[in-house]
Structure formats: structure tokens, C-alpha cells
Write an enzyme that holds these catalytic residues in place. Structure first.
Site, PDB file in Angstrom:
ATOM      1  N   PHE A  80       6.935 -19.462   6.504  1.00 53.39           N
ATOM      2  CA  PHE A  80       5.937 -19.527   5.432  1.00 53.39           C
ATOM      3  C   PHE A  80       6.368 -20.530   4.366  1.00 53.39           C
ATOM      4  O   PHE A  80       5.573 -20.986   3.572  1.00 53.39           O
ATOM      5  CB  PHE A  80       5.737 -18.149   4.782  1.00 53.39           C
ATOM      6  CG  PHE A  80       5.385 -17.070   5.773  1.00 53.39           C
ATOM      7  CD1 PHE A  80       4.354 -17.272   6.685  1.00 53.39           C
ATOM      8  CD2 PHE A  80       6.070 -15.865   5.800  1.00 53.39           C
ATOM      9  CE1 PHE A  80       4.014 -16.298   7.607  1.00 53.39           C
ATOM     10  CE2 PHE A  80       5.743 -14.874   6.717  1.00 53.39           C
ATOM     11  CZ  PHE A  80       4.728 -15.102   7.629  1.00 53.39           C
ATOM     12  N   GLU A 215       0.557  12.056   3.720  1.00 58.98           N
ATOM     13  CA  GLU A 215       0.762  11.558   5.083  1.00 58.98           C
ATOM     14  C   GLU A 215       1.988  12.234   5.679  1.00 58.98           C
ATOM     15  O   GLU A 215       3.013  12.354   5.006  1.00 58.98           O
ATOM     16  CB  GLU A 215       0.997  10.043   5.063  1.00 58.98           C
ATOM     17  CG  GLU A 215      -0.220   9.255   4.653  1.00 58.98           C
ATOM     18  CD  GLU A 215       0.078   7.764   4.599  1.00 58.98           C
ATOM     19  OE1 GLU A 215      -0.518   7.026   5.385  1.00 58.98           O
ATOM     20  OE2 GLU A 215       0.915   7.370   3.778  1.00 58.98           O
ATOM     21  N   ASP A 234       2.089   1.051  -3.362  1.00 59.56           N
ATOM     22  CA  ASP A 234       1.549   0.970  -2.000  1.00 59.56           C
ATOM     23  C   ASP A 234       0.165   1.602  -1.901  1.00 59.56           C
ATOM     24  O   ASP A 234      -0.743   1.022  -1.313  1.00 59.56           O
ATOM     25  CB  ASP A 234       2.526   1.665  -1.027  1.00 59.56           C
ATOM     26  CG  ASP A 234       2.110   1.514   0.425  1.00 59.56           C
ATOM     27  OD1 ASP A 234       1.558   0.451   0.769  1.00 59.56           O
ATOM     28  OD2 ASP A 234       2.331   2.452   1.219  1.00 59.56           O
ATOM     29  N   HIS A 239      -5.629   2.341  -3.416  1.00 56.27           N
ATOM     30  CA  HIS A 239      -6.485   3.349  -2.782  1.00 56.27           C
ATOM     31  C   HIS A 239      -6.822   4.489  -3.754  1.00 56.27           C
ATOM     32  O   HIS A 239      -7.967   4.914  -3.872  1.00 56.27           O
ATOM     33  CB  HIS A 239      -5.817   3.944  -1.538  1.00 56.27           C
ATOM     34  CG  HIS A 239      -5.360   2.910  -0.545  1.00 56.27           C
ATOM     35  ND1 HIS A 239      -5.947   1.681  -0.430  1.00 56.27           N
ATOM     36  CD2 HIS A 239      -4.367   2.932   0.385  1.00 56.27           C
ATOM     37  CE1 HIS A 239      -5.338   0.990   0.533  1.00 56.27           C
ATOM     38  NE2 HIS A 239      -4.376   1.731   1.037  1.00 56.27           N
TER      39      HIS A 239
END
Ligand code: BG6
Length: 475
Positions: A80, A215, A234, A239
Site C-alpha cells: 500500500f 457476540e 470497532d 454500529h
């Protein structure tokens, strides 16, 4: 989607590609939702041939149609941080344009860990790949950025500045796949298409709101990515913020991109910041036991795999209604749900017959068992008067015999269609980063503030204390 396209996926040997992106692209292909002419180029550092790249997706290769789909896959090796891979990519892309005799739309998908974004964007700009087809026109390119967008407010602003230096806003797609979930989209339909809920959806009737994002899995070999991020960045900054926005927003003027994003942004801007001095009181962070022995995790890591937060949304509708939100890995089960707990108004008439401690609860099950349930109090059958809670359930599976479109398929279809409604706008992001950065700063000088918890539990004891000290309980 009929126009030919090429999608260049940076970080193509990574977890996101393996688990979400390629399965979604293959599924769209199988449903004949992709054009005849399309190319997917995986760009990564590993030395692989096209064939070896295709073979990485072993889980899909036995499925019908895989052979035809795999013909559209190619691989470009490249660092990259080095121009060579990008130069070779230009040649590949030019051959597609030549073959077609026109400019093929280019989607650049950043699916790498976020520390590579800047370098990739710089090279896209320097090599003019971002301009597409050598016409000094950027209209044939789009950039898709995965979360986390930065590490904190400052880096998020810098990333946004870089993006807008190279691309116009209409070319930028900031992905939060939770916005693509059926159940998240349904929150608005449920709230605003059913007149009976809106009148009680406010501080006058609500005791509090709970959101659980649990989770069972741990970090699943994603140590390199996860340890630099932690659960708050995260899933919390993105979310969870979007779940809060869907539950707390006002009715948008229309279902158009800007009206909807305006309303989402207003909620996120209205979050009452948790000042650094209050972080210990309002936020609990935990790390599951055994995290430090996972692959690629430094032995003294302080990265959190669990967080629970109490906060307020300062809007007229939700003023003084606490939100308790928790997210964690290695929890007892997989569940993402939002519950609105109504004030217990069980009439005095029934007090002596056992009014349950908790009254009405409306639960929106984002996953699994997608649906909505309402907890009510009913008379228990029998000669004597006694009360008991019961639930009324709607499940997608039963009502529609389907769970609906997979979130990443929706995300990709919207990208192809150029529809940004379910993508983050930069002001939503900077507001959520402002909120999250205050918490991160509060943690900075308190290295010992992280609590361990046993795997398969609901996080550290302190998370229970966070809500119990207010006389409430996690559901
Ligand atoms: C991702 C996070 O954005 O969302 C993961 O990086 C998390 O850590 C995942 O597991 C959850 O998504 P879903 O759709 O599987 O609930």
C-alpha cells in the site's frame, strides 16, 4: 445494475473480504444482480497468482456458479506504501477501458486496517487513479471506506479532509453495514408507519432504553486489527451510534438521502458528552480472560473487548431518559437488540396481585431471530387473580418466510446505484467521534481501569453495578 464496473478491493486477503464482501458479491452474482461485464481486483501485499487468490475463498468454491463468478476475479500484488502496485493496476484498468471502448466505472474499496487509508488515498491521488479513465474527470470513480474512520476525532477529521481533497462528496461511501440491515431499516417503518407507537415513544412514558450488542466469538485471529481499535471504536462509534440514532431520531421529512441523514445527525449531535471526570462513573470497560494469549496481542495490552456506557440524548423527546448500552466479545450468546423499557404503571388496583417489577418492554431484535416483541402483563389463568408478564412476537421468518437481504448485499447494491442514504455523512461521524473521543481520553490516564471478565459471561461485575446503582437491571 447494468453498467460495467471494476471494483478494486484493497486488503483483499483480509477477514472482511473473506467473510462479508466476497460472499455478498457472489450472492449478488448468483441472483443475477451484477452486470455482464464486471471485474473484481483484489489488491494486497501477499505474493499470489490470480488462481491462488481465487482459491483463498475455499468456503464458496463448492457452490453452484462459483466457476463462472471466479472468472471475474483477478489479483494485484502491491504494497500500500509503494507506487509499483498502483502503476501495474493502472495498466490492468486501462485494458478494461480499451476492451470496452469506454470508461468503466471504478470502485475503490478500502478494506484494510485504517492505518493504511492515508497512504492508499495518497497514491490514488498521485497516480491519478482517483480520476478514472485519464479524462481528468472523477465521475467514473467512487471511493468506499470501511469503518473505523480514524482513531479519534482528530484523525477522523484528517481522513475526511483527505477524502474531500480527492473526491466529491457524492463519490464517497462511508460504510456502516448496520444501516443496511433489514431490522435496522425496519425501526423507522415500525415507528413511523404505525401511529400507535409514536405517542408513547418519549420521556413521558419511557423509563430507560437498553441496547445490547453481544457476540459469542472473540477476536477470531483479527488481533492485528482489533488490538489497535478495541470494541468502542470497532462497534461503538459506528454500529451502536446508528442504533441509537434510529431509535431516538425524529420522523424525517421524506425518505431521501439528505432528510434521513439530517435526522440521524441531529440525534448524534444531541448526545450529552461524558466528560473525562465522569468516565469512571458512566463507562465500564472490560477485557476477556485469555485475550492476552490470542495471536498478535501484546502481552500488556489494555485494549477493551467489552464496554458498557450510560448516557443521555439531549432532545426534547428523550431528555433525562437514560440509555444503557453494552457491547462485548465472548459473551454467553449472540444477540443484538434494543429494548425500550416503559415506566411501570401497573395500576394500584393490581398492586396486591403481584405487579411485576418491570412493566411493558418493547424489544427490537436486530439479530438473530430478527423481529419485534412486546412484553405485556396479563392475568394468569386460574380462579384467583394473579398477574404475569407475557410476550407478543413478530418474527421476520414467520411473517415473511425470509430474513431479508443480507446487509453487505444491500450496501453493495446501493453503492452500485450511487444511493448514499444508508451511508454515513461526515457530520454524523465527527459528532460520534466527539462523543467517543471524550471517553477514550478519560481512559488514557487510567490504565488500571480495565476489568477482566470470564469468557461466556456478560462482562465484568462493574457493568451490572453501572445499571443497578440506578435501581435497574440488564434484561
Ligand atoms: C464489524 C466489527 O464491523 O461488525 C466486528 O468489526 C463485528 O468486530 C461485526 O463482529 C458484527 O457484524 P455482524 O453483521 O456480524 O453483526
Amino acid at each position: 445494475m447494468n453498467s460495467p464496473f471494476v471494483m478494486i478491493i484493497f486488503g483483499a486477503t483480509g477477514d472482511l473480504m473473506q467473510n462479508k464482501l466476497l460472499p455478498a458479491l457472489f450472492s449478488l452474482f448468483s441472483q443475477k444482480k451484477l452486470p455482464e461485464e464486471f471485474h473484481i481486483i483484489g489488491f494486497s501485499r501477499r505474493e499470489l497468482s490470480d488462481n491462488e487468490f481465487t482459491n483463498l475463498f475455499i468456503g464458496l468454491s463448492s457452490k453452484e456458479g462459483w466457476g463462472d463468478f471466479a472468472k471475474h476475479l483477478q489479483y494485484q500484488r502491491g504494497s500500500f506504501e509503494d507506487v509499483n502496485g498502483y502503476s501495474e493496476l493502472i495498466e490492468k484498468l486501462n485494458t478494461f477501458d480499451k476492451k470496452l471502448g469506454a470508461c468503466i466505472t471504478r470502485f475503490f474499496y478500502l478494506a484494510t486496517p485504517p492505518q493504511h487509508y492515508e497512504s492508499i488515498l495518497n497514491f490514488l491521488q498521485k497516480t491519478k487513479l482517483s480520476e478514472g479513465c485519464g479524462q481528468r474527470s472523477s465521475k467514473w470513480t467512487r471511493i468506499i471506506v470501511e469503518k473505523p474512520f480514524g482513531k479519534d476525532l482528530e484523525t477522523a477529521i484528517a481522513l475526511d479532509k483527505k477524502l474531500s481533497e480527492i473526491f466529491e462528496e457524492k463519490q464517497i461511501f462511508r460504510v456502516d453495514h448496520y444501516l443496511g440491515k433489514e431490522t435496522v431499516q425496519n425501526i423507522l417503518a415500525f415507528r413511523f408507519a404505525n401511529g400507535i407507537f409514536d405517542p408513547v415513544w418519549n420521556k413521558q412514558y419511557l423509563d430507560h432504553v437498553q441496547i445490547t450488542f453481544a457476540e459469542k466469538k472473540g477476536i477470531e485471529g483479527r488481533g492485528n486489527f482489533f488490538d489497535g481499535v478495541g470494541i468502542l471504536r470497532d462497534v461503538g462509534q459506528n454500529h451502536l451510534m446508528q442504533l441509537v440514532a434510529s431509535v431516538a431520531m425524529e420522523q424525517p421529512k421524506s425518505f431521501t438521502k439528505e432528510d434521513l441523514r439530517d435526522e440521524r445527525a441531529k440525534v448524534i449531535k444531541a448526545l450529552k458528552y461524558i466528560e473525562e471526570k465522569d468516565v469512571n462513573n458512566q463507562v465500564v470497560r472490560g477485557q476477556y480472560k485469555g485475550y492476552l494469549s490470542e495471536k498478535n496481542i501484546p502481552p500488556n495490552s489494555n485494549t477493551e473487548t467489552f464496554a458498557a456506557i450510560k448516557f443521555f440524548v439531549n432532545t426534547p423527546r428523550f431528555q433525562n431518559v437514560p440509555f444503557y448500552v453494552r457491547a462485548g466479545k465472548k459473551m454467553p450468546r449472540n444477540t443484538v437488540e434494543i429494548s425500550l423499557i416503559f415506566l411501570q404503571t401497573c395500576h394500584i388496583l393490581f398492586k396486591e396481585y403481584g405487579c411485576p417489577e418491570i412493566g411493558n418492554v418493547l424489544t427490537i431484535k436486530i439479530q438473530p431471530d430478527e423481529g419485534i416483541s412486546i412484553r405485556m402483563i396479563a392475568k394468569k389463568p386460574g380462579i384467583k387473580l394473579a398477574l404475569e408478564p407475557v410476550t407478543m412476537d413478530f418474527t421476520y421468518q414467520e411473517a415473511f418466510m425470509t430474513k431479508g437481504v443480507e446487509a453487505y448485499e444491500k450496501v453493495l447494491l446501493d453503492i452500485f446505484a450511487g444511493d448514499q442514504m444508508l451511508f454515513n455523512r461526515s457530520d454524523e461521524l465527527s459528532s460520534s467521534w466527539e462523543f467517543i473521543t471524550k471517553i477514550l481520553n478519560g481512559w488514557k490516564d487510567n490504565e488500571s481501569g480495565i476489568m477482566n471478565y470470564e469468557q461466556g459471561t456478560w462482562g465484568p461485575q462493574e457493568a451490572n453495578a453501572l445499571i443497578e446503582k440506578d435501581g435497574r437491571k440488564w434484561l
